[in-house]
Write an enzyme that holds these catalytic residues in place. Structure first.
Site, mmCIF file in Angstrom:
data_model
loop_
_atom_site.group_PDB
_atom_site.id
_atom_site.type_symbol
_atom_site.label_atom_id
_atom_site.label_comp_id
_atom_site.label_asym_id
_atom_site.label_seq_id
_atom_site.Cartn_x
_atom_site.Cartn_y
_atom_site.Cartn_z
ATOM 1 N N HIS A 130 -27.556 12.345 35.055
ATOM 2 C CA HIS A 130 -28.808 13.085 35.190
ATOM 3 C C HIS A 130 -28.658 14.220 36.210
ATOM 4 O O HIS A 130 -29.158 15.324 35.987
ATOM 5 C CB HIS A 130 -29.931 12.151 35.641
ATOM 6 N N HIS A 179 -29.029 4.315 40.574
ATOM 7 C CA HIS A 179 -27.891 5.028 41.133
ATOM 8 C C HIS A 179 -27.850 4.886 42.658
ATOM 9 O O HIS A 179 -28.893 4.784 43.304
ATOM 10 C CB HIS A 179 -27.956 6.527 40.810
#
Length: 211
Positions: A130, A179
Site C-alpha cells: 500500500h 504492518h
C-alpha cells in the site's frame, strides 16, 4: 522544480536509498527495530471509533481503490488532457512497481505482525505494498497534475493534499495492525525511488516525441 532535478531531489533520493537498503538488510537479517515498538505504541492510542475511517483510507492504497481512482484520472488524462503518454506511464509504472513489491516481499519474507489484523491481508509484510505502490501511483498523478498548473498556491495545495493522503494511507496500515511501521517506511522509500525513475523516463520520452 518540475523540469529538472535540484539539490533537494538528490538529497531525498539519497535518503530514500539509504532507508530502503538499511530497512531491507535489517529485516532480512531478522533484526528488530526500536522504531517499530515506539511508533506502534504511539498509534495504539488512536481510538477504535476511527477504524472505519482508516479502513476507507487503506482501500485507497489497495488494488481496488487504486483501480477506481486510476479509471477516473486515466479517463481525464486520455479524454480531456489528451495525454496518452502520461496515462501509459502511470499504468506501466504502477504495474511494474507492484511486481517489484511482490519480488521484494518474497525475497525478504517478513511475516505480518502478530496482532489481530483489522483488514484483510494475503501476502508477506515488507515492504508495504500500500505504501510503495500507493506512493508511485499518487506521486505520478500529482506530478502530471502539476505539469498543467500555473498557480503557485494551487501547486502547493496539490503537494500538501498528496503528501497528507499518502501519510494517512501509511498510518492506516499500522493502525489496522497489518504492518510494522518499518514496512511502511521501507515501502515509501522504495516507492519514491521507483516513482522518481518512472517520472524521468516519462520526461525522456515526452521530449523525444516533441522532436
Amino acid at each position: 522544480m518540475i523540469n529538472k532535478w535540484n539539490t533537494s531531489t538528490y538529497l531525498f533520493l539519497g535518503f530514500a536509498i539509504v532507508i530502503a537498503l538499511y530497512t531491507s538488510i535489517k529485516v532480512a537479517a531478522k533484526q528488530t527495530f526500536w522504531l517499530d515498538d515506539k511508533l506502534a505504541d504511539l498509534f495504539a492510542y488512536v481510538p477504535d471509533m476511527f477504524n472505519p475511517f482508516f479502513l476507507i483510507l487503506t482501500e485507497l492504497g489497495d488494488k481496488k481503490g487504486i483501480g477506481v481512482v486510476a479509471l477516473i484520472f486515466l479517463g481525464w488524462f486520455l479524454l480531456i488532457k489528451r495525454n496518452l503518454l502520461g496515462a501509459a506511464a502511470i499504468a506501466l509504472s504502477v504495474a511494474i512497481g507492484n511486481e517489484v513489491n511482490k519480488l521484494l516481499k518474497d525475497l525478504i519474507a517478513r511475516p505480518r505482525p502478530e496482532f489481530d489484523h483489522l483488514a484483510h491481508v494475503d501476502s508477506l509484510s515488507f515492504p508495504s505494498g500500500h505504501a510503495m505502490v500507493g506512493f508511485i501511483f499518487y506521486y505520478f498523478i500529482a506530478y502530471l497534475v502539476l505539469e498543467d498548473l500555473k498557480s503557485s498556491k494551487a501547486k502547493r495545495m496539490v503537494i500538501i493534499l498528496t503528501a497528507l493522503l499518502l501519510l494517512l494511507i501509511g498510518a492506516s496500515r499500522i493502525i489496522l495492525q497489518v504492518h510494522y511501521p518499518t514496512d511502511v517506511i521501507g515501502g515509501f522509500a522504495f516507492g519514491y525511488i521507483w516513482a522518481l525513475a518512472s517520472k524521468d523516463m516519462y520526461k525522456f520520452f515526452k521530449k523525444r516525441l516533441k522532436k
